[in-house]
Design a protein around this motif. Structure first.
Motif, PDB file in Angstrom:
ATOM      1  N   TRP A   1      17.674   0.684  17.804  1.00 45.74           N
ATOM      2  CA  TRP A   1      17.897  -0.743  17.596  1.00 45.74           C
ATOM      3  C   TRP A   1      16.971  -1.627  18.429  1.00 45.74           C
ATOM      4  O   TRP A   1      17.031  -2.843  18.325  1.00 45.74           O
ATOM      5  CB  TRP A   1      19.361  -1.117  17.833  1.00 45.74           C
ATOM      6  N   ASN A   2      16.104  -1.039  19.257  1.00 44.92           N
ATOM      7  CA  ASN A   2      15.187  -1.815  20.089  1.00 44.92           C
ATOM      8  C   ASN A   2      15.904  -2.957  20.793  1.00 44.92           C
ATOM      9  O   ASN A   2      15.851  -4.115  20.372  1.00 44.92           O
ATOM     10  CB  ASN A   2      14.011  -2.370  19.273  1.00 44.92           C
ATOM     11  N   GLY A   3      16.558  -2.637  21.889  1.00 40.35           N
ATOM     12  CA  GLY A   3      17.340  -3.620  22.614  1.00 40.35           C
ATOM     13  C   GLY A   3      16.568  -4.392  23.667  1.00 40.35           C
ATOM     14  O   GLY A   3      17.176  -4.922  24.596  1.00 40.35           O
ATOM     15  N   MET A   4      15.251  -4.480  23.546  1.00 43.85           N
ATOM     16  CA  MET A   4      14.451  -5.203  24.545  1.00 43.85           C
ATOM     17  C   MET A   4      13.306  -5.920  23.841  1.00 43.85           C
ATOM     18  O   MET A   4      12.702  -5.398  22.912  1.00 43.85           O
ATOM     19  CB  MET A   4      13.885  -4.233  25.583  1.00 43.85           C
ATOM     20  N   VAL A   5      13.012  -7.122  24.286  1.00 39.83           N
ATOM     21  CA  VAL A   5      11.868  -7.867  23.790  1.00 39.83           C
ATOM     22  C   VAL A   5      11.004  -8.211  25.005  1.00 39.83           C
ATOM     23  O   VAL A   5      11.515  -8.438  26.094  1.00 39.83           O
ATOM     24  CB  VAL A   5      12.308  -9.128  23.012  1.00 39.83           C
ATOM     25  N   TYR A   6       9.682  -8.219  24.815  1.00 46.55           N
ATOM     26  CA  TYR A   6       8.734  -8.324  25.928  1.00 46.55           C
ATOM     27  C   TYR A   6       7.943  -9.620  25.827  1.00 46.55           C
ATOM     28  O   TYR A   6       7.575 -10.063  24.745  1.00 46.55           O
ATOM     29  CB  TYR A   6       7.789  -7.109  25.919  1.00 46.55           C
ATOM     30  N   SER A   7       7.655 -10.197  26.979  1.00 50.83           N
ATOM     31  CA  SER A   7       6.983 -11.492  26.977  1.00 50.83           C
ATOM     32  C   SER A   7       5.517 -11.348  26.579  1.00 50.83           C
ATOM     33  O   SER A   7       4.854 -10.374  26.937  1.00 50.83           O
ATOM     34  CB  SER A   7       7.085 -12.158  28.353  1.00 50.83           C
ATOM     35  N   GLN A   8       5.011 -12.326  25.863  1.00 52.79           N
ATOM     36  CA  GLN A   8       3.589 -12.360  25.535  1.00 52.79           C
ATOM     37  C   GLN A   8       2.764 -12.442  26.811  1.00 52.79           C
ATOM     38  O   GLN A   8       1.668 -11.887  26.900  1.00 52.79           O
ATOM     39  CB  GLN A   8       3.273 -13.541  24.622  1.00 52.79           C
TER      40      GLN A   8
END
Length: 520
Positions: free
Chosen positions: A300-307
């Motif tokens: 489910w990809n529980g992480m988002v990363y900053s540009q």
């Protein structure tokens, strides 16, 4: 084939005879189990059982639990969900004694581990078939584990009860907090013993057991965190001197193999938690970070990363994308630091024969990543198995979790040497890391202050999603500035209290002599 520590059977054996307080983790006391251990084989089963406190399970927690989530508490990333083991509360400044999750796991599982270590240390002299040499090696392994538990606990909680022998439940309920300095002294004593008595190959030749180089690396880290720069440099140089056929950096082209399950005996790995390709001994990290929309498993990809994080990976000329003539906005991933491709998937990459697309795969807990302001359209590559899972079960991943690796030794050595004023020694270790990433040397003559910034930058991009960024920001005392300035959303850090975590309320209730940390 690789020889691994098998945790579950050992856990069952070691749980026999322990009292309910230990199993429920309400206090660090435990009952006597000496009668259960009669020979070296049973002793080893007991030692193996300690490792379960480190690994645990997906919902039940552990001492080293879903460690990459710490990036979500830093400026690197945002974790998806407020229910995620307390990391959301660490990030948004609402951490409290009753939060639970990671802020309790370190205490609960830490003292569970310490209690078992103390039991096994007292059992060693009673094992009749144990040679003196074997007894010393097992003692060294146990003291490494106790040193690791206490190092982490004092870092997060400050003053804590220091227990080095088996105690009764009554004694446990009367514990008070010992000075942090006393705990650090014990950690140094334990790790010094481990470093002197472990071999470069693990006990029983089993991956997952600590080695001499792991003990010295951790001891050097302790000195570094205490800002004892000369001792840190000298200790870490003992590890650097071991560099050779069995210890060193993985080549840049195979950097990603350290984390994908295909190279778990890499000479770069100093210590790792073991997993097997089945539902009983597999790791749950794939469940949390697995790629959505693939047939092989339901990640489910529980992480988002900053540009901003992605942009912080430099070009191959060593310059940032803002100044390098090599950067092409139309082809932003070309000519970049090799660690970018080793750490993240981008649209058009392939996983196990499947081309990854934005519409199907680049999702964040079910939604498009592009819907999150300032988020990069990437998926983490670290910890993602590069081959089919057993039965398509995301909890069955055999990827080992790497706790310590040689890159950490080199960057810790560079930091210690720079702070001690030994620029040449710092550059030698730093440039090994940079060259492996396809970057040029840092020029000689770089000032101490500039070199400090470069080393800190290297730590960020080298260890992304390995759980180190948050700890680094705390020890550098920059967390109150860096964490709130993240670009993914509101995060707070109160410097008056958040450099320490609260003592869990369950521990406060069980131990009337404990005093809570300020501000909680």
């Amino acid at each position: 084939m690789k020889s691994k520590i098998i945790y579950l059977a050992a856990l069952l054996a070691f749980s026999f005879g322990c009292d309910d307080d230990l199993i429920n983790k309400q206090d660090p006391g435990s009952g006597s189990v000496e009668a259960f251990f009669n020979n070296e084989a049973e002793l080893i089963m007991g030692i193996n059982g300690i490792y379960n406190a480190l690994q645990g399970d997906f919902w039940g927690g552990s001492f080293i639990h879903i460690q990459p989530e710490f990036d979500g508490a830093s400026d690197n990333a945002q974790t998806c969900c407020p229910w995620g083991w307390g990391f959301w509360q660490i990030a948004d400044g609402t951490l409290a004694p009753t939060t639970g999750g990671m802020a309790s796991f370190k205490w609960d599982f830490g003292y569970q581990g310490v209690s078992k270590v103390n039991q096994m240390l007292e059992i060693i002299p009673t094992i009749e078939d144990l040679t003196a040499e074997a007894a010393t090696k097992w003692e060294a392994e146990l003291k490494f584990l106790r040193g690791y538990f206490y190092f982490e606990m004092q870092f997060y909680y400050g003053d804590i009860p220091l227990i080095t022998k088996v105690i009764t439940t009554e004694e446990a309920s009367a514990l008070t907090r010992d000075p942090r300095a006393s705990v650090v002294t014990q950690v140094i004593e334990d790790l010094t013993f481990a470093g002197a008595n472990l071999e470069m190959t693990p006990n029983n030749s089993q991956l997952g057991r600590p080695t001499k180089q792991a003990a010295l690396a951790l001891l050097g880290k302790v000195y570094l965190y205490e800002e004892r720069w000369a001792e840190a440099q000298t200790t870490l140089e003992q590890v650097v001197a071991m560099e050779g056929a069995t210890l060193g950096l993985e080549p840049g082209a195979t950097y990603g193999s350290i984390f994908d399950g295909t190279n778990e005996a890499s000479k770069e790995i100093l210590w790792s938690l073991q997993s097997l390709d089945n539902a009983d001994e597999g790791t749950y990290v794939m469940t949390q970070y697995g790629i959505p929309g693939t047939a092989s498993f339901n990640g489910w990809n529980g992480m988002v990363y900053s540009q901003e994080l992605i942009d912080d990976f430099h070009m191959t000329d060593g310059q940032p994308i803002s100044t390098s003539p090599l950067y092409d906005a139309a082809d932003p991933y070309a000519n970049r630091d090799l660690r970018l491709a080793g750490s993240f998937y981008v649209p058009g990459d392939s996983w196990n024969g499947t081309v990854l697309t934005g519409e199907l795969n680049f999702l964040y807990n079910g939604d498009r990543i592009t819907a999150v302001p300032n988020a990069a359209e990437v998926l983490v590559r670290k910890w993602i198995q590069t081959y089919d899972l057993v039965g398509g079960n995301s909890n069955a991943s055999g990827v080992d979790y790497v706790v310590m690796r040689y890159a950490d030794v080199l960057l810790h050595h560079a930091e210690a040497a720079n702070e001690a004023g030994n620029t040449a020694a710092a550059l030698a270790s730093l440039n090994k890391i940079r060259n492996r990433a396809g970057l040029p040397d840092t020029p000689g003559g770089t000032s101490q202050a500039d070199l400090r910034d470069i080393i800190r930058h290297e730590r960020r991009v080298e260890f992304v999603m390995e759980g180190t960024r948050y700890q680094d920001l705390l020890r550098w005392r920059t967390a109150e500035t860096v964490i709130p300035s993240n670009t993914l959303g509101p995060k707070t850090f109160d410097a008056s209290k958040n450099y320490l975590w609260p003592i869990p309320q369950t521990a406060m209730d069980a131990n009337s002599g404990l005093v809570q940390n300020p501000g909680y």
